[in-house]
Design a protein around this motif. Structure first.
Motif, short mmCIF file in Angstrom:
data_model
loop_
_atom_site.label_atom_id
_atom_site.label_comp_id
_atom_site.label_asym_id
_atom_site.label_seq_id
_atom_site.Cartn_x
_atom_site.Cartn_y
_atom_site.Cartn_z
N SER B 354 0.84 -1.12 -0.16
CA SER B 354 -0.15 0.09 -0.04
C SER B 354 1.05 1.39 -0.06
N TRP B 355 0.29 2.48 -0.25
CA TRP B 355 1.01 3.56 -0.24
C TRP B 355 0.28 4.87 -0.08
N ASN B 356 0.69 5.70 0.30
CA ASN B 356 0.23 7.14 0.34
C ASN B 356 -0.05 7.71 -1.08
N ARG B 357 -0.81 9.02 -1.03
CA ARG B 357 -1.02 9.68 -2.13
C ARG B 357 -1.05 11.26 -2.17
N PRO B 358 0.25 11.43 -1.91
CA PRO B 358 0.36 12.91 -1.56
C PRO B 358 0.06 14.01 -2.78
N ASP B 359 -0.27 15.27 -2.78
CA ASP B 359 -0.67 16.12 -3.72
C ASP B 359 0.59 16.97 -4.01
N GLY B 360 1.83 16.75 -3.24
CA GLY B 360 2.93 17.63 -3.59
C GLY B 360 4.11 16.87 -2.91
N ARG B 365 5.47 7.05 0.22
CA ARG B 365 5.69 6.27 1.26
C ARG B 365 4.92 5.08 0.98
N MET B 366 5.59 3.87 1.02
CA MET B 366 5.16 2.58 0.51
C MET B 366 5.03 1.60 1.90
N GLN B 367 4.19 0.90 2.18
CA GLN B 367 4.16 -0.24 3.12
C GLN B 367 4.02 -1.66 2.55
N LEU B 368 5.06 -2.36 3.06
CA LEU B 368 5.03 -3.78 2.58
C LEU B 368 4.62 -4.58 3.95
N LEU B 369 4.78 -6.02 3.68
CA LEU B 369 4.26 -7.05 4.77
C LEU B 369 5.64 -7.41 5.39
N ARG B 392 13.40 3.37 7.83
CA ARG B 392 13.74 3.46 9.23
C ARG B 392 14.53 4.41 9.40
N ALA B 393 15.33 4.80 8.26
CA ALA B 393 16.29 6.04 8.46
C ALA B 393 15.81 7.14 9.16
N PHE B 394 14.35 7.37 8.94
CA PHE B 394 13.79 8.70 9.19
C PHE B 394 13.19 8.69 10.54
N PHE B 395 13.56 7.73 11.41
CA PHE B 395 12.96 7.67 12.65
C PHE B 395 13.86 7.57 13.72
N VAL B 396 13.60 8.44 14.92
CA VAL B 396 14.60 8.50 15.69
C VAL B 396 15.12 7.41 16.82
N GLU B 397 13.94 6.63 16.95
CA GLU B 397 14.44 5.59 17.90
C GLU B 397 13.98 4.16 17.08
N ARG B 398 12.67 4.09 16.96
CA ARG B 398 12.26 2.79 15.85
C ARG B 398 10.95 3.34 15.32
N GLY B 399 10.63 2.67 14.07
CA GLY B 399 9.63 3.03 13.28
C GLY B 399 9.98 2.89 11.78
N GLY B 400 8.75 2.47 11.06
CA GLY B 400 9.11 2.30 9.41
C GLY B 400 9.77 1.38 9.04
N GLU B 401 9.45 0.41 10.29
CA GLU B 401 10.31 -1.09 9.82
C GLU B 401 9.88 -1.66 8.57
N ARG B 402 8.59 -1.42 8.07
CA ARG B 402 8.08 -2.23 7.07
C ARG B 402 7.74 -1.26 5.88
N GLU B 403 8.45 -0.09 5.74
CA GLU B 403 8.20 0.94 5.02
C GLU B 403 9.51 1.21 4.19
N LEU B 404 9.13 1.99 2.88
CA LEU B 404 10.00 2.34 2.01
C LEU B 404 9.82 3.78 1.38
N ARG B 405 10.73 4.65 1.02
CA ARG B 405 10.37 5.72 0.45
C ARG B 405 10.89 5.56 -1.04
N LEU B 406 9.83 6.22 -1.94
CA LEU B 406 9.82 6.42 -3.30
C LEU B 406 10.12 7.77 -3.75
#
Lengths: 432, 432
Positions: B354-360, B365-369, B392-406
């Motif tokens: 799944s992914w988000n649909r930003p207007d700008g 941001r894409m989510q995987l399993l 995950r590079a964009f989180f201070v402690e933890r987060g984004g473990e199953r996500e990527l940025r395009l």
């Protein structure tokens, strides 16, 4: 919004004498525009008269096209886009170092920085990783190095340089003092060639002693090569890094003094290998590039192209340019020394003022009988229309209280003459 | 020389996920040159095709001659010499801010920096003066801001941004957590316009709530304006600093995305007054300039002239250029979203991606399993020849473990098509 900071604030941590003096000096210069200023350590502006900036950039673009088989559009993109943090002209800098100062290093061990100032910041952050990692500096010390340590919160311990530029006993005393405070001296900053502001050049024996002391105390030497080009040809000495044991030296250089400050291009040679408990072995230059990603991302490729083009114009060397610029700066310095001798050496002045007589560099160190501080500078600027730099800015804790620094680098010969006449009137007015 | 650092070393303090990911990504890109990379957040290279760099610099030189009554030689010297730490084009930037984003500020409150990155470093050092001064960041957060804090040793506390880009309750929870740890939250970093990487735009209500929370918690807001120009014309919202209570906002901007990254020119607007127990009241911009003297001395006046010339060419504005560039970037982003819809929206893929649909902005941001990390990127690069950035590079402690940025910003439309086909093959290969 009004922000209030306690007294243990930025200015205390950065120390007003370090940073404050720079802005104070700028402020005084602004308020007395007709004063003659012996303050700036900038190269004489005629340095730029023969520079062809678009031509230099273009020469580098053509070099990129040939070297990498790129179209002109693609070569230009390499200048306009983000570039590698480590730099774009590393090979040219490596070849110039080999050619001009006899320093043989791999281009991979070089990081191109926004002036020598950023190189100082990066090497310090790469080396001093815990709050107990100290930087030792040979005093009097370039304010930018002390300032970089203040910005990063790295504790600084002074080492008296003395007449030879290094004193092994003083190094040993400083590291012992740090150990006693529970710390570890990680690095020692030294400018071996006509240091700013001491004007001292370290001879070969002193350089070897420095390396031996660094080995004994397990220090990295941070060597600032800024003024090497001002040495008279017969007095030129290889960088500390080129001596046996030089593998523990990080050498920092700048193109500001022989090309132009406005390019803001400097570099560091950091070929030390870095091992970590986890992770692969890297070069210190790689660690610095990593940190650079978080300070300025990369040095403007356009500015690097400008310097690269100047290097290419002389076959990958700045030797001829450095020799010509060095000779002009020496003639300015020796003119200042001659005029000081003529004007301030009479019986009336005897015992009231003295100064050193360096063979190179930009600076003369002058001693008075009174406290030399911002208040005295203000008086001197207002009443005598002449400016200089209080020496105390170049000391970590205390020192230089009755000294000032004169720079001959930025002034025409006739302005130096008039400036020294004003200095004489000022010194004559001081209480004996 | 081989240096050995313990595990509490630079990489731990800078956190491998922050800095390491950047160099790891570069390394992967270098090893798979034929991979299509959705990683770089750089503007599309056609941005430079109409730029006349020498012409722009020259236009600024002529402006200096007229403005200050200088000869051409003297105007050129202002570009080639050291310049004021605060900058050379402050008035032009002030006029562009008024014209283009409705932000009215005095040129004296602006510091010109080596990209937005240096502005982040400087404002952080100017605000966080004791080891107990924390930076809060809205997560996910641009890695450069977290990195600047790591370089300076400033502790960072994350604030979950949520769908509106700000959550007052989360801000309160973060500051309470800092207080419990004996600290004080000094500033909150936020990118209100299509943040990298979340793509969230804060609406007017959210901006007002943010300012109200900042007032209640006595925080400075550090506002990153990088992607404001990508907003569709109807969706454009004034910077947070332009709202009531915006006097507690420091706004950071860059010319990298609408002019060129290679100039390395950014800026900060810091009009807060700074009172100290001792010493005169100054502007926060002055304090930042003081620190800049110890990081890069000044931003290359040649590069500033280039940007200044571009501003002058359009009457002290980058509005037209920003609109055109913004429209092109939006078409690239919407093309990526369209192709994702077409290729990854079939029944076979449902629930796996799944992914988000930003207007700008530049990013999706894409989510995987599955866990998304460097190892997965390596597999994807080798087997499917397509690259992206682990979230995950964009989180201070933890987060984004199953996500990527395009990022769609740097690629041609046809390359985006092929890249998404490769992404589809990659996603299809992942375990359900």
């Amino acid at each position: 919004m009004s922000l209030t900071f306690e007294s243990d604030d930025l200015h205390a941590s950065l120390r007003d004498e370090t940073l404050g003096s720079v802005s104070f000096l700028n402020e005084v210069m602004r308020r007395y525009p007709d004063a003659i200023s012996f303050a700036p350590g900038a190269p004489h502006p005629t340095l730029y008269d023969d520079l062809d900036v678009p031509g230099s950039v273009n020469r580098f673009v053509e070099h990129l096209q040939t070297e990498r088989g790129l179209s002109r559009t693609m070569a230009l993109r390499a200048l306009y886009e983000y570039g590698p943090s480590k730099g774009l002209i590393n090979e040219l800098v490596a070849s110039a170092l080999a050619e001009d100062v006899g320093l043989s290093v791999h281009p991979n061990a070089i990081v191109i920085t926004v002036g020598a100032q950023e190189a100082m910041l990066l090497v310090l952050r790469a080396l001093c990783r815990s709050p107990n990692d100290f930087l030792a500096v040979v005093e009097p010390c370039y304010v930018g190095m002390i300032g970089a340590a203040r910005v990063l919160g790295v504790p600084v311990v002074p080492v008296e340089g003395g007449a030879r530029g290094v004193d092994v006993g003083e190094i040993r005393r400083a590291t012992a003092r740090v150990r006693k405070a529970g710390g570890r001296t990680r690095a020692l900053y030294v400018a071996p060639d006509f240091a700013n502001p001491s004007g001292v050049i370290m001879d070969e024996v002193a350089r070897r002693e420095l390396l031996e002391a660094a080995r004994a105390e397990d220090l990295v030497i941070i060597e600032d090569m800024a003024y090497g080009f001002t040495a008279p040809p017969a007095a030129r000495i290889a960088p500390v890094k080129a001596f046996d044991g030089g593998d523990r030296v990080v050498s920092i250089g700048t193109f500001s003094k022989i090309c132009m400050p406005g390019a803001r291009v400097g570099f560091a040679v950091a070929d030390q290998t870095v091992s970590r408990r986890f992770g692969p072995t890297t070069l210190l230059a790689d660690e610095m590039a990593l940190i650079k990603g978080m300070t300025t991302v990369n040095t403007s490729p356009i500015c690097q192209a400008l310097i690269g083009g100047l290097l290419l114009a002389e076959g990958g060397s700045l030797g001829a340019r450095a020799r010509a610029t060095g000779a002009r700066q020496r003639s300015r310095l020796s003119h200042l020394l001659d005029v000081l001798d003529r004007e301030l050496h009479d019986s009336e002045m005897r015992g009231r003022v003295s100064w050193n007589r360096p063979d190179g560099g930009f600076f003369v160190r002058m001693q008075l009988l009174v406290e030399v501080d911002g208040a005295l500078l203000e008086i001197c600027a207002r009443a005598y229309k002449v400016l200089w730099t209080p020496m105390r800015a170049f000391f970590v804790e205390r020192g230089g209280e009755r000294e000032l620094r004169l720079s001959a680098s930025y002034l025409d010969l006739s302005t130096i003459d008039e400036g020294v006449r004003r200095l004489k009137a000022f010194v004559s007015s001081l209480p004996r």
